[in-house]
Write a protein that holds these residues in place. Structure first.
Motif, PDB file in Angstrom:
ATOM      1  N   ALA A 134       0.837  10.104 -14.964  1.00 27.92           N
ATOM      2  CA  ALA A 134       2.022  10.069 -14.100  1.00 27.92           C
ATOM      3  C   ALA A 134       2.089  11.295 -13.196  1.00 27.92           C
ATOM      4  O   ALA A 134       1.643  12.388 -13.560  1.00 27.92           O
ATOM      5  N   THR A 135       2.672  11.098 -12.031  1.00 30.32           N
ATOM      6  CA  THR A 135       2.813  12.194 -11.064  1.00 30.32           C
ATOM      7  C   THR A 135       4.279  12.510 -10.764  1.00 30.32           C
ATOM      8  O   THR A 135       4.564  13.500 -10.089  1.00 30.32           O
ATOM      9  N   GLY A 136       5.193  11.688 -11.246  1.00 24.55           N
ATOM     10  CA  GLY A 136       6.615  11.902 -10.978  1.00 24.55           C
ATOM     11  C   GLY A 136       7.204  13.018 -11.823  1.00 24.55           C
ATOM     12  O   GLY A 136       6.578  13.508 -12.771  1.00 24.55           O
ATOM     13  N   ASP A 137       8.411  13.434 -11.483  1.00 27.65           N
ATOM     14  CA  ASP A 137       9.084  14.510 -12.213  1.00 27.65           C
ATOM     15  C   ASP A 137       9.657  14.034 -13.539  1.00 27.65           C
ATOM     16  O   ASP A 137       9.703  14.795 -14.510  1.00 27.65           O
ATOM     17  N   TYR A 138      10.113  12.766 -13.593  1.00 28.32           N
ATOM     18  CA  TYR A 138      10.720  12.227 -14.806  1.00 28.32           C
ATOM     19  C   TYR A 138      10.007  10.953 -15.244  1.00 28.32           C
ATOM     20  O   TYR A 138       9.496  10.185 -14.418  1.00 28.32           O
ATOM     21  N   LEU A 139      10.008  10.731 -16.562  1.00 33.30           N
ATOM     22  CA  LEU A 139       9.379   9.546 -17.156  1.00 33.30           C
ATOM     23  C   LEU A 139      10.439   8.690 -17.842  1.00 33.30           C
ATOM     24  O   LEU A 139      11.350   9.210 -18.486  1.00 33.30           O
ATOM     25  N   PHE A 140      10.298   7.386 -17.694  1.00 33.21           N
ATOM     26  CA  PHE A 140      11.243   6.417 -18.276  1.00 33.21           C
ATOM     27  C   PHE A 140      10.409   5.376 -18.999  1.00 33.21           C
ATOM     28  O   PHE A 140       9.598   4.688 -18.385  1.00 33.21           O
ATOM     29  N   PHE A 141      10.572   5.258 -20.308  1.00 32.88           N
ATOM     30  CA  PHE A 141       9.749   4.349 -21.117  1.00 32.88           C
ATOM     31  C   PHE A 141      10.457   3.008 -21.317  1.00 32.88           C
ATOM     32  O   PHE A 141      11.647   2.964 -21.638  1.00 32.88           O
ATOM     33  N   VAL A 142       9.693   1.918 -21.136  1.00 32.67           N
ATOM     34  CA  VAL A 142      10.243   0.564 -21.280  1.00 32.67           C
ATOM     35  C   VAL A 142       9.338  -0.235 -22.202  1.00 32.67           C
ATOM     36  O   VAL A 142       8.130  -0.345 -21.952  1.00 32.67           O
ATOM     37  N   ASP A 143       9.887  -0.801 -23.271  1.00 40.25           N
ATOM     38  CA  ASP A 143       9.124  -1.685 -24.141  1.00 40.25           C
ATOM     39  C   ASP A 143       8.875  -3.011 -23.417  1.00 40.25           C
ATOM     40  O   ASP A 143       9.723  -3.479 -22.652  1.00 40.25           O
ATOM     41  N   SER A 144       7.753  -3.631 -23.691  1.00 37.93           N
ATOM     42  CA  SER A 144       7.330  -4.814 -22.937  1.00 37.93           C
ATOM     43  C   SER A 144       8.270  -6.005 -23.094  1.00 37.93           C
ATOM     44  O   SER A 144       8.318  -6.879 -22.228  1.00 37.93           O
ATOM     45  N   ASP A 145       9.003  -6.066 -24.180  1.00 39.44           N
ATOM     46  CA  ASP A 145       9.871  -7.220 -24.423  1.00 39.44           C
ATOM     47  C   ASP A 145      11.338  -6.957 -24.076  1.00 39.44           C
ATOM     48  O   ASP A 145      12.186  -7.815 -24.274  1.00 39.44           O
ATOM     49  N   ASP A 146      11.658  -5.777 -23.577  1.00 38.40           N
ATOM     50  CA  ASP A 146      13.036  -5.439 -23.222  1.00 38.40           C
ATOM     51  C   ASP A 146      13.269  -5.594 -21.723  1.00 38.40           C
ATOM     52  O   ASP A 146      12.341  -5.901 -20.961  1.00 38.40           O
ATOM     53  N   LEU A 147      14.499  -5.360 -21.297  1.00 40.19           N
ATOM     54  CA  LEU A 147      14.876  -5.570 -19.904  1.00 40.19           C
ATOM     55  C   LEU A 147      15.574  -4.333 -19.343  1.00 40.19           C
ATOM     56  O   LEU A 147      16.226  -3.592 -20.083  1.00 40.19           O
ATOM     57  N   ILE A 148      15.438  -4.142 -18.050  1.00 42.86           N
ATOM     58  CA  ILE A 148      16.198  -3.102 -17.361  1.00 42.86           C
ATOM     59  C   ILE A 148      16.952  -3.765 -16.214  1.00 42.86           C
ATOM     60  O   ILE A 148      16.476  -4.744 -15.636  1.00 42.86           O
ATOM     61  N   PRO A 149      18.146  -3.270 -15.880  1.00 41.97           N
ATOM     62  CA  PRO A 149      18.921  -3.867 -14.774  1.00 41.97           C
ATOM     63  C   PRO A 149      18.151  -3.764 -13.456  1.00 41.97           C
ATOM     64  O   PRO A 149      17.377  -2.831 -13.238  1.00 41.97           O
ATOM     65  N   SER A 150      18.349  -4.735 -12.591  1.00 43.13           N
ATOM     66  CA  SER A 150      17.704  -4.705 -11.284  1.00 43.13           C
ATOM     67  C   SER A 150      18.189  -3.479 -10.504  1.00 43.13           C
ATOM     68  O   SER A 150      19.352  -3.088 -10.596  1.00 43.13           O
ATOM     69  N   HIS A 151      17.292  -2.877  -9.768  1.00 41.26           N
ATOM     70  CA  HIS A 151      17.580  -1.697  -8.941  1.00 41.26           C
ATOM     71  C   HIS A 151      18.065  -0.499  -9.773  1.00 41.26           C
ATOM     72  O   HIS A 151      18.733   0.387  -9.243  1.00 41.26           O
ATOM     73  N   ILE A 152      17.727  -0.476 -11.065  1.00 41.39           N
ATOM     74  CA  ILE A 152      18.227   0.603 -11.921  1.00 41.39           C
ATOM     75  C   ILE A 152      17.708   1.967 -11.474  1.00 41.39           C
ATOM     76  O   ILE A 152      18.427   2.972 -11.504  1.00 41.39           O
ATOM     77  N   PHE A 153      16.479   2.024 -11.031  1.00 42.83           N
ATOM     78  CA  PHE A 153      15.910   3.320 -10.669  1.00 42.83           C
ATOM     79  C   PHE A 153      16.530   3.870  -9.384  1.00 42.83           C
ATOM     80  O   PHE A 153      16.600   5.082  -9.193  1.00 42.83           O
ATOM     81  N   LYS A 154      16.981   2.978  -8.532  1.00 41.55           N
ATOM     82  CA  LYS A 154      17.727   3.427  -7.352  1.00 41.55           C
ATOM     83  C   LYS A 154      19.028   4.089  -7.788  1.00 41.55           C
ATOM     84  O   LYS A 154      19.446   5.111  -7.230  1.00 41.55           O
ATOM     85  N   SER A 155      19.664   3.516  -8.823  1.00 42.05           N
ATOM     86  CA  SER A 155      20.917   4.086  -9.340  1.00 42.05           C
ATOM     87  C   SER A 155      20.674   5.413 -10.046  1.00 42.05           C
ATOM     88  O   SER A 155      21.482   6.344  -9.959  1.00 42.05           O
ATOM     89  N   LEU A 156      19.551   5.506 -10.752  1.00 44.65           N
ATOM     90  CA  LEU A 156      19.255   6.719 -11.511  1.00 44.65           C
ATOM     91  C   LEU A 156      18.732   7.850 -10.631  1.00 44.65           C
ATOM     92  O   LEU A 156      18.838   9.016 -11.000  1.00 44.65           O
ATOM     93  N   PHE A 157      18.197   7.488  -9.488  1.00 41.71           N
ATOM     94  CA  PHE A 157      17.516   8.480  -8.646  1.00 41.71           C
ATOM     95  C   PHE A 157      18.430   9.646  -8.269  1.00 41.71           C
ATOM     96  O   PHE A 157      18.045  10.811  -8.378  1.00 41.71           O
ATOM     97  N   SER A 158      19.658   9.339  -7.855  1.00 42.82           N
ATOM     98  CA  SER A 158      20.572  10.404  -7.439  1.00 42.82           C
ATOM     99  C   SER A 158      20.940  11.304  -8.611  1.00 42.82           C
ATOM    100  O   SER A 158      21.085  12.525  -8.463  1.00 42.82           O
ATOM    101  N   THR A 159      21.052  10.707  -9.813  1.00 46.30           N
ATOM    102  CA  THR A 159      21.349  11.493 -11.020  1.00 46.30           C
ATOM    103  C   THR A 159      20.204  12.449 -11.330  1.00 46.30           C
ATOM    104  O   THR A 159      20.408  13.628 -11.627  1.00 46.30           O
ATOM    105  N   LEU A 160      18.980  11.947 -11.230  1.00 48.99           N
ATOM    106  CA  LEU A 160      17.816  12.771 -11.536  1.00 48.99           C
ATOM    107  C   LEU A 160      17.639  13.890 -10.506  1.00 48.99           C
ATOM    108  O   LEU A 160      17.224  15.000 -10.842  1.00 48.99           O
ATOM    109  N   LEU A 161      17.980  13.594  -9.273  1.00 47.24           N
ATOM    110  CA  LEU A 161      17.864  14.604  -8.220  1.00 47.24           C
ATOM    111  C   LEU A 161      18.838  15.762  -8.430  1.00 47.24           C
ATOM    112  O   LEU A 161      18.521  16.917  -8.169  1.00 47.24           O
TER     113      LEU A 161
END
Length: 259
Positions: free
Chosen positions: A22-49
């Motif tokens: 990975a080359t990004g500043d933060y890592l987010f782990f997702v299990d193959s059988d689970d779900l994440i909300p659509s556009h979640i990383f757009k929502s998280l981006f401002s928090t991480l910044l």
């Protein structure tokens, strides 16, 4: 997006390769059988910044029941930053999903998922993160949905029960690694207690494995005594250390009552 293909060497090895590549500043782990909300990383981006915390824990829930998983909202404060060792006495999270990890933090402290461990790898990883982290914060965004499967590796089975041998051996190695720091050693002992409890639960829940076979294969008594755990678990620790057979029987009776 990068897709990395290779032989199946287990989830720990796959995640460790991801951390390395990975080359990004933060890592987010997702299990193959689970779900994440659509556009979640757009929502998280401002928090991480806006946040320089080493670990940021978000909200997560069960997909079918919508019940909160590892609910922290009445325990910690949003906007406050916690040290891992301080937070351990208030709130512990045993899964890596629903959280963002600063890659630089993981690399600097050589925190990796335990290779060869089939059950408990997340809990081991999180415990080491708690030991090393100086900044953990919380964000109230719903970031993750857990989908339950009947064939999940964390479900009770003979294979799961016997595989705990490798989990306990790995944690026993961590005992030596963190023995020089009192608080870290306490956290590792709590980890050992919880994983022995999980191994016992797997065993008593399966009809195709007897206690003799379980004890012979896992050599579970060699990891006792557990020196100290949190106060609310002291009585169970004493039973476990004094007579593991009695502790096993207690867990079996408790399972019968629950059924």
């Amino acid at each position: 997006m990068k897709l990395i293909s290779g032989p199946n060497e287990g989830v720990s090895n796959a995640r460790n390769k991801g951390i390395e590549i990975a080359t990004g500043d933060y890592l987010f782990f997702v299990d193959s059988d689970d779900l994440i909300p659509s556009h979640i990383f757009k929502s998280l981006f401002s928090t991480l910044l806006s946040c320089d915390s080493e670990i940021i824990i978000f909200r997560a829930s069960d997909y079918e029941t919508n019940k909160e998983k590892y609910d922290w909202q009445n325990v910690v404060k949003v906007g406050k930053t916690y040290k891992g060792k301080e937070l351990f006495d208030m709130y512990t999270k045993c899964s890596v999903w629903g959280a963002a990890f600063q890659r630089k933090f993981l690399i600097e402290h050589s925190i990796k998922f335990p290779y060869g461990v089939r059950n408990g790898e997340d809990t081991i990883f999180m415990t080491e993160c708690y030991i090393k982290s100086k900044s953990i914060s919380f964000c109230p965004i719903m970031s993750y949905y857990v989908v339950s499967r009947s064939d999940s590796a964390s479900r009770p089975s003979k294979k799961a029960a016997l595989s705990m041998k490798y989990t306990l051996e790995y944690i026993d190695g961590l005992r030596k690694k963190y023995s020089s720091d009192k608080k870290s050693a306490l956290m590792i002992e709590s980890l050992m207690f919880n994983m022995i409890s999980l191994a016992t639960f797997f065993s008593v829940s399966c009809r195709d494995i007897c206690i003799g076979q379980f004890l012979s294969y896992t050599n579970i008594k060699s990891f006792l005594p557990v020196k100290r755990v949190t106060n609310k678990k002291q009585i169970f620790r004493r039973i476990m250390n004094t007579s593991y057979g009695l502790y096993y029987f207690f867990k079996y009776l408790r399972l019968l009552v629950m059924r």
